[in-house]
Each structure stands twice: as structure tokens, then as C-alpha cells.
Design a protein around this motif. Structure first.
Motif, PDB file in Angstrom:
ATOM      1  N   THR A 239       0.827  -1.203   0.000  1.00 27.67           N
ATOM      2  CA  THR A 239       0.000   0.000   0.000  1.00 27.67           C
ATOM      3  C   THR A 239       0.862   1.253   0.000  1.00 27.67           C
ATOM      4  O   THR A 239       0.596   2.221  -0.728  1.00 27.67           O
ATOM      5  CB  THR A 239      -0.931   0.003   1.225  1.00 27.67           C
ATOM      6  OG1 THR A 239      -1.785  -1.140   1.170  1.00 27.67           O
ATOM      7  CG2 THR A 239      -1.775   1.268   1.267  1.00 27.67           C
ATOM      8  N   ALA A 240       1.923   1.235   0.821  1.00 24.79           N
ATOM      9  CA  ALA A 240       2.814   2.395   0.902  1.00 24.79           C
ATOM     10  C   ALA A 240       3.535   2.637  -0.418  1.00 24.79           C
ATOM     11  O   ALA A 240       3.677   3.782  -0.868  1.00 24.79           O
ATOM     12  CB  ALA A 240       3.827   2.193   2.026  1.00 24.79           C
ATOM     13  N   VAL A 241       3.997   1.570  -1.055  1.00 23.08           N
ATOM     14  CA  VAL A 241       4.691   1.710  -2.338  1.00 23.08           C
ATOM     15  C   VAL A 241       3.758   2.285  -3.391  1.00 23.08           C
ATOM     16  O   VAL A 241       4.118   3.226  -4.123  1.00 23.08           O
ATOM     17  CB  VAL A 241       5.249   0.350  -2.805  1.00 23.08           C
ATOM     18  CG1 VAL A 241       5.777   0.456  -4.224  1.00 23.08           C
ATOM     19  CG2 VAL A 241       6.363  -0.112  -1.875  1.00 23.08           C
ATOM     20  N   GLU A 242       2.543   1.740  -3.460  1.00 28.36           N
ATOM     21  CA  GLU A 242       1.588   2.212  -4.473  1.00 28.36           C
ATOM     22  C   GLU A 242       1.203   3.673  -4.233  1.00 28.36           C
ATOM     23  O   GLU A 242       1.076   4.455  -5.180  1.00 28.36           O
ATOM     24  CB  GLU A 242       0.342   1.327  -4.478  1.00 28.36           C
ATOM     25  CG  GLU A 242       0.598  -0.102  -4.937  1.00 28.36           C
ATOM     26  CD  GLU A 242       1.195  -0.175  -6.327  1.00 28.36           C
ATOM     27  OE1 GLU A 242       0.826   0.662  -7.186  1.00 28.36           O
ATOM     28  OE2 GLU A 242       2.049  -1.057  -6.565  1.00 28.36           O
ATOM     29  N   ALA A 243       1.032   4.048  -2.976  1.00 30.07           N
ATOM     30  CA  ALA A 243       0.675   5.431  -2.661  1.00 30.07           C
ATOM     31  C   ALA A 243       1.788   6.385  -3.056  1.00 30.07           C
ATOM     32  O   ALA A 243       1.547   7.479  -3.583  1.00 30.07           O
ATOM     33  CB  ALA A 243       0.366   5.561  -1.173  1.00 30.07           C
ATOM     34  N   ARG A 244       3.034   5.953  -2.834  1.00 30.13           N
ATOM     35  CA  ARG A 244       4.166   6.813  -3.175  1.00 30.13           C
ATOM     36  C   ARG A 244       4.310   6.953  -4.684  1.00 30.13           C
ATOM     37  O   ARG A 244       4.570   8.046  -5.210  1.00 30.13           O
ATOM     38  CB  ARG A 244       5.461   6.253  -2.579  1.00 30.13           C
ATOM     39  CG  ARG A 244       6.624   7.211  -2.643  1.00 30.13           C
ATOM     40  CD  ARG A 244       6.275   8.502  -1.918  1.00 30.13           C
ATOM     41  NE  ARG A 244       7.336   9.482  -2.034  1.00 30.13           N
ATOM     42  CZ  ARG A 244       7.159  10.777  -1.857  1.00 30.13           C
ATOM     43  NH1 ARG A 244       5.958  11.235  -1.547  1.00 30.13           N
ATOM     44  NH2 ARG A 244       8.145  11.621  -1.967  1.00 30.13           N
ATOM     45  N   LEU A 248       4.115  10.413  -6.971  1.00 30.02           N
ATOM     46  CA  LEU A 248       5.147  10.834  -7.922  1.00 30.02           C
ATOM     47  C   LEU A 248       4.548  11.033  -9.312  1.00 30.02           C
ATOM     48  O   LEU A 248       4.910  11.968 -10.038  1.00 30.02           O
ATOM     49  CB  LEU A 248       6.262   9.792  -7.951  1.00 30.02           C
ATOM     50  CG  LEU A 248       7.110   9.665  -6.681  1.00 30.02           C
ATOM     51  CD1 LEU A 248       8.074   8.501  -6.791  1.00 30.02           C
ATOM     52  CD2 LEU A 248       7.872  10.967  -6.423  1.00 30.02           C
ATOM     53  N   THR A 249       3.617  10.167  -9.674  1.00 34.31           N
ATOM     54  CA  THR A 249       2.958  10.293 -10.966  1.00 34.31           C
ATOM     55  C   THR A 249       2.186  11.600 -11.076  1.00 34.31           C
ATOM     56  O   THR A 249       2.111  12.234 -12.133  1.00 34.31           O
ATOM     57  CB  THR A 249       2.001   9.106 -11.189  1.00 34.31           C
ATOM     58  OG1 THR A 249       2.760   7.889 -11.153  1.00 34.31           O
ATOM     59  CG2 THR A 249       1.293   9.224 -12.536  1.00 34.31           C
ATOM     60  N   ASN A 250       1.646  12.026  -9.927  1.00 32.93           N
ATOM     61  CA  ASN A 250       0.863  13.270  -9.888  1.00 32.93           C
ATOM     62  C   ASN A 250       1.740  14.508  -9.708  1.00 32.93           C
ATOM     63  O   ASN A 250       1.231  15.611  -9.473  1.00 32.93           O
ATOM     64  CB  ASN A 250      -0.164  13.200  -8.770  1.00 32.93           C
ATOM     65  CG  ASN A 250      -1.250  12.177  -9.049  1.00 32.93           C
ATOM     66  OD1 ASN A 250      -1.579  11.923 -10.194  1.00 32.93           O
ATOM     67  ND2 ASN A 250      -1.779  11.574  -7.993  1.00 32.93           N
TER      68      ASN A 250
END
Length: 254
Positions: A239-244, A248-250
Motif C-alpha cells: 500500500t505504501a509503495v503504491e501510494a508513493r 510521484l505520478t501526480n
């Protein structure tokens, strides 16, 4: 239920632990037992991610109750020291990070409690010292050496003279010194930052850091990597990796 260790939860995920015994929060053998039990309970409390340790009143902790030393001999003393060690080690081994919010004098065992915490925020009014030599006992040097170079620790030990928080900081102690009126605000700000993390990740991080503290670089890093692998399998890690990555994508900064 403890008499002299008060635990509350001022905000979600944050426990406030207050030393509350007399005017100077001097610790007797019973209070050491309460301290040990308090940090055991916090270790097992799934609703708490971080604890803030402070003193009620104007003193963080003036050290041991001197009445315990008046009757101490080799037999009773060993039993008392076991109780002290249990309290200190339960604080160090608490499964969640503990922040010391030092609101006044932290002397003797009070300094030991401070050194056993993971982070230290100190009021500009705080003082630190090892008065043991003045009352016919020893102890405290090894804990203090977690925060200070050897000669700074030895100066405190042999002179039994207290110094202020800014002096301790200048000697190399990793403490954050703040004006007295913003001490708890600052400590709670640090606590919120920690409380926002995964409790599972925090407990693994605490075990990892405690485990590698006394190791050399190679063995310590190898131990840390085993905890990295353990954490990577947990859903909180993904979850933490995906949120980060989403951040970054945004276009958010690293």
C-alpha cells in the motif's frame, strides 16, 4: 491499574505516559514495576503507534527515591536493581517508538529513562545530570553513553553536576531543544508523524534498530535486510509503495 504512571490517548494512535509521583516524580521500587507494566501494555495495544513520555508538574524525573537507598544492602539491592532493569529494558524494548518530552530536571534514573527513548524533545528549562556519586551509589553511565560521548558522560558522572539542555545539545546529544511553552506541541507533532505510519512497519523497524544497535556495520546491515524482506511481504508495504508511486505520478516531490 497504575498509581504513579498515568496513560491517556490524546489523539488517535498516540499514547501519553506521565510520571506522576510526588512533587519531583522520584521513582521507588513500586513505580519501577508500574513503568515496566505500562510499556508492556503499550507494546500489545493495537490502537497505539507511538508513545510520548513526560513528567507531571515541573520535573520530568528526579531519579530514584532516596528512601530506597537508606536500607539497601547486597541482598535487597540486587532485587531492586532487577526491578530497575526490567523497567528500563521494557521501555527500550517497547514495540512502538517512544518520544521523551523532557519538561524539567531529568536526573539519575530520569536521565536513564530519557536515554532509553527513541527521540528526545527537551524544554529549554530542562536540566540533565547524574547525581549518583553524591548519594553513595553508582549507575546511569551506560545509558547516558547512548546520548553523549564518553568524556561528556564521565564529566556528568564524576562531578554529579547537572547541565542545561542547550549544553547537552552542544556536547553532542541528539535532542531537540524548544521553548518550554511549545514542548508538548512539538512532541505531539513528532508523534503525529510517526503515528501516521503502519503499526506493523513501526514494530519491525523498532526491532530492527534495537537488534543492530550493538552490531558492527556488516552484521547490522544484514539484520536490517532480513526485516526489510519481512516487511515487503505485508500488505501495508505494498500500500505504501503504491501510494508513493501515485504521488510521484501526480507530480509531487520526493
Amino acid at each position: 491499574m497504575t498509581e504513579h504512571i498515568l496513560i491517556s490517548q490524546p489523539e488517535p494512535g498516540i499514547a501519553l505516559v506521565e510520571l506522576a509521583r510526588g512533587k519531583v516524580n522520584a521513582i521507588d521500587h513500586r513505580m519501577y514495576g508500574e513503568l515496566a507494566e505500562a510499556f508492556d501494555r503499550l507494546s500489545d495495544d493495537p490502537t497505539v503507534n507511538v508513545a510520548v513520555l513526560t513528567g507531571r508538574g515541573h520535573v520530568f524525573c528526579a531519579g530514584n527515591d532516596l528512601n530506597d537507598f537508606r536500607t539497601m544492602d547486597t541482598t535487597s539491592g540486587e532485587l531492586q536493581m532487577r526491578n530497575v532493569r526490567r523497567a528500563m529494558f521494557n521501555l527500550i524494548d517497547c514495540s512502538i517508538p517512544v518520544i521523551a518530552a523532557v519538561n524539567g530536571p531529568a536526573l539519575g534514573s530520569g536521565f536513564g529513562l530519557t536515554a532509553s527513548c527513541d527521540l528526545v524533545v527537551a524544554s529549554a528549562k530542562a536540566t540533565f545530570g547524574l547525581p549518583e556519586m553524591n548519594v553513595g551509589v553508582l549507575g546511569g553511565g551506560r545509558f547516558t553513553a547512548r546520548m553523549l560521548p564518553q568524556q561528556a558522560m564521565r564529566r556528568l558522572f564524576f562531578t554529579a553536576e547537572a547541565v542545561d539542555a542547550h549544553t547537552l545539545e552542544r556536547w553532542g546529544a541528539p535532542i531537540e531543544v524548544v521553548p518550554h511553552d511549545v514542548l508538548m506541541t512539538t512532541a505531539l507533532t513528532r508523534a503525529r508523524s510517526i503515528a501516521s505510519k503502519s503499526r506493523y512497519a513501526l514494530t519491525l523497524a523498532k526491532q530492527s534498530l534495537n537488534g543492530c544497535e550493538g552490531m558492527d556495520l556488516k552484521r547490522g546491515y544484514e539484520l536490517e535486510q532480513t526485516f526489510t524482506v519481512r516487511l515487503s511481504e505485508h500488505p501495508d508495504s505494498k500500500t505504501a509503495v503504491e501510494a508513493r508511486m501515485a504521488a510521484l505520478t501526480n507530480g509531487k516531490n520526493i
